[in-house]
Design a protein around this motif. Structure first.
Motif, PDB file in Angstrom:
ATOM      1  N   LEU A 135       0.817  -1.211   0.000  1.00  0.00           N
ATOM      2  CA  LEU A 135       0.000   0.000   0.000  1.00  0.00           C
ATOM      3  C   LEU A 135       0.853   1.265   0.000  1.00  0.00           C
ATOM      4  CD1 LEU A 135      -2.805  -0.798   2.615  1.00  0.00           C
ATOM      5  CD2 LEU A 135      -2.738  -1.330   0.167  1.00  0.00           C
ATOM      6  N   VAL A 136       0.432   2.218  -0.812  1.00  0.00           N
ATOM      7  CA  VAL A 136       0.884   3.594  -0.702  1.00  0.00           C
ATOM      8  C   VAL A 136      -0.371   4.398  -0.379  1.00  0.00           C
ATOM      9  CG1 VAL A 136       1.865   5.583  -1.883  1.00  0.00           C
ATOM     10  CG2 VAL A 136       2.830   3.303  -2.279  1.00  0.00           C
ATOM     11  N   THR A 137      -0.419   4.924   0.838  1.00  0.00           N
ATOM     12  CA  THR A 137      -1.636   5.552   1.343  1.00  0.00           C
ATOM     13  C   THR A 137      -1.517   7.067   1.306  1.00  0.00           C
ATOM     14  OG1 THR A 137      -1.953   3.665   2.829  1.00  0.00           O
ATOM     15  CG2 THR A 137      -3.217   5.659   3.313  1.00  0.00           C
ATOM     16  N   ILE A 138      -2.612   7.719   0.911  1.00  0.00           N
ATOM     17  CA  ILE A 138      -2.668   9.179   0.894  1.00  0.00           C
ATOM     18  C   ILE A 138      -3.661   9.623   1.955  1.00  0.00           C
ATOM     19  CG2 ILE A 138      -3.084  11.237  -0.490  1.00  0.00           C
ATOM     20  CD1 ILE A 138      -2.663   9.477  -2.987  1.00  0.00           C
ATOM     21  N   GLY A 139      -3.165  10.414   2.920  1.00  0.00           N
ATOM     22  CA  GLY A 139      -4.052  10.929   3.966  1.00  0.00           C
ATOM     23  C   GLY A 139      -4.623  12.270   3.579  1.00  0.00           C
ATOM     24  N   GLY A 140      -5.493  12.748   4.466  1.00  0.00           N
ATOM     25  CA  GLY A 140      -5.666  12.361   5.837  1.00  0.00           C
ATOM     26  C   GLY A 140      -4.572  12.908   6.730  1.00  0.00           C
ATOM     27  N   ASP A 141      -4.908  12.984   8.030  1.00  0.00           N
ATOM     28  CA  ASP A 141      -3.903  13.442   8.983  1.00  0.00           C
ATOM     29  C   ASP A 141      -3.070  12.271   9.480  1.00  0.00           C
ATOM     30  OD1 ASP A 141      -4.701  12.439  11.673  1.00  0.00           O
ATOM     31  OD2 ASP A 141      -6.471  13.689  11.444  1.00  0.00           O
TER      32      ASP A 141
END
Length: 331
Positions: free
Chosen positions: A118-124
């Motif tokens: 996973l490459v996750t984009i936040g969000g805090d």
């Protein structure tokens, strides 16, 4: 191996047209499986100052329309050698931080069940804790490389144990981090007191400040980080406020004197060869952005993380093709 499905052809469909998936890649439900999934977490109930990072995933996807399929800096085509897909957003309760953390952890675990990274984009930055839990469940305690203006190892804020300033303390307490290989990069600015640094050191973190990067340079810093990480499974967590406000004004807690986007990208490229198991890019708050400066920077950071995973995938496949000691193929 099935040929990966890549981005929409920009010579046939203009970049400003069509659905805004990350880098105009296919959705996860449009491919049989993904080696890498880009997933958004539009959540900002854990912020301590300016809200708005819940709109970060959409802004980064929009800014990623201009990304192209070949990375000359790393000499890799990240979408051609691995299947990368956009998994959409994890829908979480914006009014209950505890429930949101559980939802993110469960969703991340499900997405990784078949080996997808996973490459996750936040969000805090609150979202880093459940993502680290999911990574550690699969790989064991992980090394962490944390790019941030702030330590994010505070104990509580207004009595709350889960905020965007506490995820890495909680993660150490839960035993999901390899405390022999933890590093902050880009820290700067005032603290509540010297004890913040003392407590952070007790948790196992080493610190490379933004001033250190300026004085020593990206190559030396990357080499130091590689040595500290070794061959451990590595999780990279990037708060976009590690960049100077000139390079990332669209964030919730900006601090003067930060990294340039060039320095951040060069340090990441210097980590080629590390065993990356997951990453996040967080704290993009587009309401405070100007001309998409922050979103563009974040989209390129995510692209470089995906490119590092592609190099890793290529290396693993090459190793599998090497003959075993008895002359036969490796198992």
């Amino acid at each position: 191996m099935t040929e990966p499905r890549g981005p929409v052809d920009s010579s046939r469909v203009p970049r400003f047209a069509g659905p805004a998936t990350f880098a105009r890649l296919p959705r996860l439900d449009e491919v049989a499986r993904a080696d890498v999934a880009v997933v958004g977490v539009p959540f900002d109930a854990g912020v301590s100052y300016r809200p708005g990072a819940r709109f970060g995933p959409a802004a980064v996807r929009e800014a990623s329309r201009l990304l192209r399929p070949y990375h000359p800096g790393l000499d890799v085509s990240p979408f051609a050698t691995q299947q990368v897909a956009d998994a959409g957003d994890i829908a979480v309760n914006p009014f209950d931080i505890g429930e949101a953390i559980e939802t993110i952890q469960h969703a991340a675990g499900s997405l990784q069940a078949d080996g997808t990274r996973l490459v996750t984009i936040g969000g805090d930055h609150t979202v880093a804790l459940p993502l680290l839990r999911a990574a550690a469940r699969r790989h064991g305690p992980v090394a962490v490389l944390h790019f941030d203006a702030h330590l994010d190892t505070w104990d509580t804020y207004f009595g709350a144990e889960h905020t965007h300033g506490t995820p890495f303390r909680r993660a150490v307490e839960e035993g999901i981090l390899d405390t022999s290989a933890l590093s902050h990069v880009g820290t700067r600015g005032p603290l509540y007191g010297k004890q913040d640094l003392t407590e952070d050191q007790k948790l196992g973190f080493g610190i490379v400040t933004s001033a250190d990067v300026y004085r020593r340079g990206a190559d030396e810093v990357a080499d130091q980080l590689r040595q500290r990480i070794g061959d451990r499974p590595l999780y990279i967590s990037i708060d976009i406020d590690c960049l100077d406000p000139a390079h990332a004004p669209g964030t919730g807690t900006p601090e003067a004197g930060g990294l340039t986007s060039r320095e951040l990208l060069e340090i990441l490229r210097g980590l080629a060869g590390c065993r990356l198991v997951g990453a996040d890019v967080v704290e993009v708050a587009p309401a405070y952005d100007h001309a998409e400066i922050t979103s563009v920077a974040a989209s390129h950071v995510a692209y470089d993380l995906i490119s590092l995973l592609a190099l890793q995938e290529n290396g693993e496949r090459a190793e599998e093709r090497l003959p075993a000691a008895d002359g036969g193929p490796r198992p």
